[in-house]
Design a protein around this motif. Structure first.
Motif, PDB file in Angstrom:
ATOM      1  N   SER A 163     -11.444 -24.199   8.101  1.00 55.69           N
ATOM      2  CA  SER A 163     -12.299 -25.233   8.686  1.00 55.69           C
ATOM      3  C   SER A 163     -12.098 -25.290  10.198  1.00 55.69           C
ATOM      4  O   SER A 163     -13.055 -25.425  10.974  1.00 55.69           O
ATOM      5  N   LEU A 164     -10.831 -25.153  10.617  1.00 52.78           N
ATOM      6  CA  LEU A 164     -10.530 -25.200  12.053  1.00 52.78           C
ATOM      7  C   LEU A 164     -11.059 -23.949  12.761  1.00 52.78           C
ATOM      8  O   LEU A 164     -11.557 -24.034  13.893  1.00 52.78           O
ATOM      9  N   ARG A 200     -13.693 -22.329  11.879  1.00 46.21           N
ATOM     10  CA  ARG A 200     -15.148 -22.534  12.003  1.00 46.21           C
ATOM     11  C   ARG A 200     -15.457 -23.552  13.093  1.00 46.21           C
ATOM     12  O   ARG A 200     -16.411 -23.396  13.862  1.00 46.21           O
ATOM     13  N   GLU A 201     -14.624 -24.602  13.178  1.00 47.76           N
ATOM     14  CA  GLU A 201     -14.875 -25.624  14.196  1.00 47.76           C
ATOM     15  C   GLU A 201     -14.739 -25.038  15.600  1.00 47.76           C
ATOM     16  O   GLU A 201     -15.507 -25.392  16.503  1.00 47.76           O
ATOM     17  N   ALA A 202     -13.754 -24.155  15.783  1.00 43.08           N
ATOM     18  CA  ALA A 202     -13.586 -23.526  17.108  1.00 43.08           C
ATOM     19  C   ALA A 202     -14.855 -22.773  17.496  1.00 43.08           C
ATOM     20  O   ALA A 202     -15.281 -22.804  18.659  1.00 43.08           O
ATOM     21  N   ARG A 244     -17.956 -23.370  16.214  1.00 41.44           N
ATOM     22  CA  ARG A 244     -19.063 -24.329  16.331  1.00 41.44           C
ATOM     23  C   ARG A 244     -18.984 -25.117  17.642  1.00 41.44           C
ATOM     24  O   ARG A 244     -20.013 -25.505  18.215  1.00 41.44           O
ATOM     25  N   LEU A 245     -17.760 -25.386  18.111  1.00 40.06           N
ATOM     26  CA  LEU A 245     -17.608 -26.173  19.337  1.00 40.06           C
ATOM     27  C   LEU A 245     -17.865 -25.344  20.585  1.00 40.06           C
ATOM     28  O   LEU A 245     -18.008 -25.888  21.677  1.00 40.06           O
ATOM     29  N   GLU A 280     -25.627 -23.520  17.758  1.00 42.47           N
ATOM     30  CA  GLU A 280     -26.154 -23.636  16.395  1.00 42.47           C
ATOM     31  C   GLU A 280     -26.619 -22.282  15.852  1.00 42.47           C
ATOM     32  O   GLU A 280     -27.612 -22.198  15.124  1.00 42.47           O
ATOM     33  N   SER A 319     -15.099 -17.618  23.297  1.00 39.21           N
ATOM     34  CA  SER A 319     -13.929 -18.502  23.218  1.00 39.21           C
ATOM     35  C   SER A 319     -13.671 -18.915  21.781  1.00 39.21           C
ATOM     36  O   SER A 319     -12.538 -18.869  21.293  1.00 39.21           O
ATOM     37  N   ARG A 347     -12.319 -16.064  19.742  1.00 41.04           N
ATOM     38  CA  ARG A 347     -10.924 -15.762  20.123  1.00 41.04           C
ATOM     39  C   ARG A 347      -9.961 -16.699  19.389  1.00 41.04           C
ATOM     40  O   ARG A 347      -8.968 -16.269  18.808  1.00 41.04           O
ATOM     41  N   ILE A 348     -10.271 -17.995  19.459  1.00 36.13           N
ATOM     42  CA  ILE A 348      -9.398 -18.983  18.814  1.00 36.13           C
ATOM     43  C   ILE A 348      -9.373 -18.738  17.305  1.00 36.13           C
ATOM     44  O   ILE A 348      -8.314 -18.752  16.672  1.00 36.13           O
ATOM     45  N   ASN A 385     -21.897 -15.870  13.053  1.00 31.97           N
ATOM     46  CA  ASN A 385     -22.519 -16.548  11.908  1.00 31.97           C
ATOM     47  C   ASN A 385     -22.036 -15.955  10.581  1.00 31.97           C
ATOM     48  O   ASN A 385     -21.805 -16.689   9.622  1.00 31.97           O
ATOM     49  N   LEU A 427     -18.790 -17.517   9.830  1.00 30.48           N
ATOM     50  CA  LEU A 427     -18.928 -18.883   9.315  1.00 30.48           C
ATOM     51  C   LEU A 427     -19.343 -18.874   7.840  1.00 30.48           C
ATOM     52  O   LEU A 427     -18.794 -19.602   7.017  1.00 30.48           O
ATOM     53  N   LEU A 470      -1.653 -20.979  21.311  1.00 35.25           N
ATOM     54  CA  LEU A 470      -3.050 -21.089  20.884  1.00 35.25           C
ATOM     55  C   LEU A 470      -3.583 -22.500  21.137  1.00 35.25           C
ATOM     56  O   LEU A 470      -4.734 -22.673  21.548  1.00 35.25           O
ATOM     57  N   GLU A 515      -4.368 -22.502  24.715  1.00 40.23           N
ATOM     58  CA  GLU A 515      -5.550 -21.695  25.015  1.00 40.23           C
ATOM     59  C   GLU A 515      -6.827 -22.454  24.656  1.00 40.23           C
ATOM     60  O   GLU A 515      -7.831 -22.372  25.373  1.00 40.23           O
ATOM     61  N   LEU A 573      -9.569 -22.974  27.409  1.00 40.70           N
ATOM     62  CA  LEU A 573     -10.895 -22.356  27.265  1.00 40.70           C
ATOM     63  C   LEU A 573     -12.018 -23.391  27.273  1.00 40.70           C
ATOM     64  O   LEU A 573     -13.181 -23.035  27.405  1.00 40.70           O
ATOM     65  N   SER A 594     -13.232 -30.888  23.174  1.00 38.61           N
ATOM     66  CA  SER A 594     -13.217 -29.825  22.156  1.00 38.61           C
ATOM     67  C   SER A 594     -11.852 -29.152  22.101  1.00 38.61           C
ATOM     68  O   SER A 594     -11.293 -28.947  21.026  1.00 38.61           O
ATOM     69  N   ILE A 653      -9.162 -29.186  18.871  1.00 40.62           N
ATOM     70  CA  ILE A 653      -8.634 -27.984  18.202  1.00 40.62           C
ATOM     71  C   ILE A 653      -7.109 -27.990  18.280  1.00 40.62           C
ATOM     72  O   ILE A 653      -6.416 -27.704  17.301  1.00 40.62           O
ATOM     73  N   LYS A 687      -5.707 -30.611  15.806  1.00 42.24           N
ATOM     74  CA  LYS A 687      -5.862 -30.214  14.397  1.00 42.24           C
ATOM     75  C   LYS A 687      -4.911 -29.063  14.047  1.00 42.24           C
ATOM     76  O   LYS A 687      -4.320 -29.041  12.966  1.00 42.24           O
ATOM     77  N   ILE A 699      -1.999 -29.168  11.185  1.00 40.27           N
ATOM     78  CA  ILE A 699      -1.856 -28.139  10.141  1.00 40.27           C
ATOM     79  C   ILE A 699      -0.417 -27.621  10.091  1.00 40.27           C
ATOM     80  O   ILE A 699       0.144 -27.393   9.021  1.00 40.27           O
ATOM     81  N   PRO A 719     -24.380 -28.343  10.556  1.00 45.39           N
ATOM     82  CA  PRO A 719     -24.184 -27.072   9.866  1.00 45.39           C
ATOM     83  C   PRO A 719     -22.680 -26.736   9.838  1.00 45.39           C
ATOM     84  O   PRO A 719     -21.993 -26.856  10.858  1.00 45.39           O
ATOM     85  N   PHE A 720     -22.199 -26.344   8.672  1.00 44.38           N
ATOM     86  CA  PHE A 720     -20.776 -26.026   8.474  1.00 44.38           C
ATOM     87  C   PHE A 720     -19.882 -27.242   8.745  1.00 44.38           C
ATOM     88  O   PHE A 720     -18.746 -27.113   9.156  1.00 44.38           O
ATOM     89  N   GLU A 755     -10.424 -31.845   5.336  1.00 46.14           N
ATOM     90  CA  GLU A 755     -11.090 -31.703   6.632  1.00 46.14           C
ATOM     91  C   GLU A 755     -11.259 -33.072   7.295  1.00 46.14           C
ATOM     92  O   GLU A 755     -11.132 -33.204   8.510  1.00 46.14           O
TER      93      GLU A 755
END
Lengths: 370, 370
Positions: free
Chosen positions: A187-188, A190-192, A194-195, A201, A212, A215-216, A274, A277, B188, B191, B195, B212, B216, B219, B223, B249-250, B257
């Protein structure tokens, strides 16, 4: 992303429409695969490999593509998966960007990439697409289906949904359902992505790529794919050479940071965000227990397979060995001669990609006994 | 960030200039602290608490600030750290944004926040600043210094650099040096902040805050602060209620989460990103072995303390119990009556903040014996 499809890739067209588990429909989809060895006269020597999230179908070198594959040490003549004996098929997961149809593919209805209009992908869909390749190649029954990591989930879905498709199964660092630690990590990741404003989108381009975020996501992946134990011995507190200082504020200083950096560089812009994701979420959704009122062992016991091996590394924090033990016990409850082996590999979830000294004999020993 | 300084905070001015380990100099710095209980006539009942990266000095409620503190269950009359007996001082780390001077403080030379012009902060500087508070309060010798997490590093540095400053020591989920897994995680986190375009090399504002990146970082922290074992039992695969779907989305789907999301919300904009970067890096740099030619046990053996307890949770992946065992063994080698206890807490690194059933008696048992 087409430049990252290996030159030896073959394709099988999916039936059109291809109906997906969560209600979506794919038109004119296809699945990428590669093969090694040859089918024997009896047609009983086929092995299917279901890989993890990121690999392509190029598991090992072939005559038409001598580039080493992602499982080169495991697959070939006289190797643990001996291609002098076995006819081996490796599929690229549906939803990937490495040959099979996925969010980066062109939607024939619009002439544009699907992006987020791609239908929801579940592990079951990835399994159904792999089953279709097996049928299309004229394979009556597999001798064995081998799944690694996400591929271990795929293999279980394949066996559950396509009874009799394989006589045997090797589950490597896989699981029958996603648990909250791995869901949190994914989830994290994916959030990296998405953010990252460049994700937009799903409407990024090569010029505005969510570098970025990727990379994360990749570095977090690598942190969870290995183990603290391995890194203590491998990196300790060794610093980068002083003639290569990182001038960035809070920049890299330790070897372990440079190692993560190398992994990120080799991944970013070589995988479609994508796709990442979609497939990452397909793992979170996967729960074989859905098919047995929430009882994962009962669901595993429904799987029809004669013989099975479930293995993993005791240092794996993402797919802990208890999950492979659960698979072996569940399959055994269903009548399979199933065995679990927890390896003392220090390399964590990635052990099957590097610790051939342990994983090689385990796999070859099982296959030799078929 | 001043609104996040607890109302009961007191300050001690550091000597000016305050010379720092890596060469920097701080002018007119100060350290925030709170106290509980009263010094006794013999002046031998003082305890110093060195907290982790993020807490303020408000470890527990006080008459002038009834808000519960971050260690409320551990500190107070008849609690494990019994303030009817002990005179307890908790310091906020130098470099923090919760009272002590840090990158968000105003540089008297410019009238502007220091930001990245703040000098490099090492754990040793945090320790020296804490030692200064001890002296300024007229404490001849501490009965005990207690350090949690980063504070465990701080306490070791304090004991090593200020021989005789304390008769006893409790190290909780701490370590004598950073190892590569935790360095990788912190690198990380940094970073992710770096970033974020809003970080802007440290020149953010409330309007353009690196939200953002901080999300990250937090979170990822959560974890690694907890454990897979705890989450399996606590969250399993439970989904969010269907009347609260996440339309992104996602977006969020599982309870785990939502749990991470709650932690991020409570942290972001309540901690200064530059402070986070400075203190996070100070942990990576920390290696007590520097003082004994790379031999961490020899360095620990140089510490002068009569009695010590090193404890932690067996599920801690960030400061694994082997590191607390190393501390106890090293201190014992130096002549201390030192004991290690690995707790069976499922809560990982955070256990000391939640598992009072185990950590309470361990701490009170040790203090009762002083």
């Amino acid at each position: 992303m087409t430049e990252f499809i290996p030159p030896g890739t073959c394709w099988v067209d999916l039936p059109s429409p291809f109906r997906m588990k969560r209600g979506g429909v794919l038109e004119h989809g296809r699945v990428a695969y590669e093969t090694w060895g040859r089918p024997n006269a009896a047609g009983d020597n086929a092995i299917l490999i279901c890989p993890g999230l990121s690999p392509d179908a190029h598991a090992a070198s072939r005559e038409d593509d001598p580039t080493p594959g992602w499982w080169e040490a495991m697959l070939g003549p006289s190797k643990p998966i001996d291609t002098d004996r076995w006819y081996v098929v490796c599929v690229n997961p549906l939803g990937s960007c490495k040959g099979s149809t996925g969010p980066a593919s062109i939607d024939p209805a619009t002439g544009e990439p699907y992006r987020l209009r791609f239908p929801d992908v579940s592990i079951e869909d990835v399994a159904d697409a792999a089953a279709h390749v097996v049928r299309a190649l004229g394979i009556e029954q597999l001798a064995c289906v081998i799944g690694n990591s996400m591929g271990g989930m795929t293999a279980l879905a394949l066996l559950h949904r396509h009874p009799g498709i394989s006589r045997a199964h090797i589950n490597i660092s896989g699981s029958a359902r996603a648990l909250p630690f791995s869901i949190a990590v994914r989830s994290l990741q994916r959030e990296a992505i998405r953010l990252d404003p460049n994700w937009n989108e799903g409407h990024y381009s090569d010029e505005r790529y969510p570098e970025s975020g990727m990379r994360i996501a990749r570095k977090l992946g690598v942190i969870t794919y290995r183990s603290a134990l391995e890194w203590d011995g491998r990196f300790g507190r060794v610093r980068l050479e002083s003639d290569r200082p990182d001038e960035e504020p809070f920049g890299l200083e330790f070897q372990v940071e440079s190692y993560l950096e190398g992994h990120a560089r080799r991944f970013v812009r070589r995988y479609d965000p994508n796709s990442y994701l979609y497939l990452s979420r397909s793992m979170d959704w996967f729960d074989l227990a859905e098919y047995a009122d929430g009882d994962v062992r009962a669901a595993l016991a429904q799987v029809q397979v004669d013989k099975a091996l479930a293995i993993g590394a005791r240092t794996d924090i993402l797919f802990p060995v208890e999950q492979q033990q659960e698979i072996a016990e569940g399959l055994a409850a269903g009548g399979a001669r199933a065995r679990f082996v927890g390896m003392e590999s220090p390399q964590g979830h990635d052990a099957f990609l590097v610790d051939f000294e342990r994983f090689g004999p385990a796999v070859s020993g099982f296959l030799d006994g078929l």
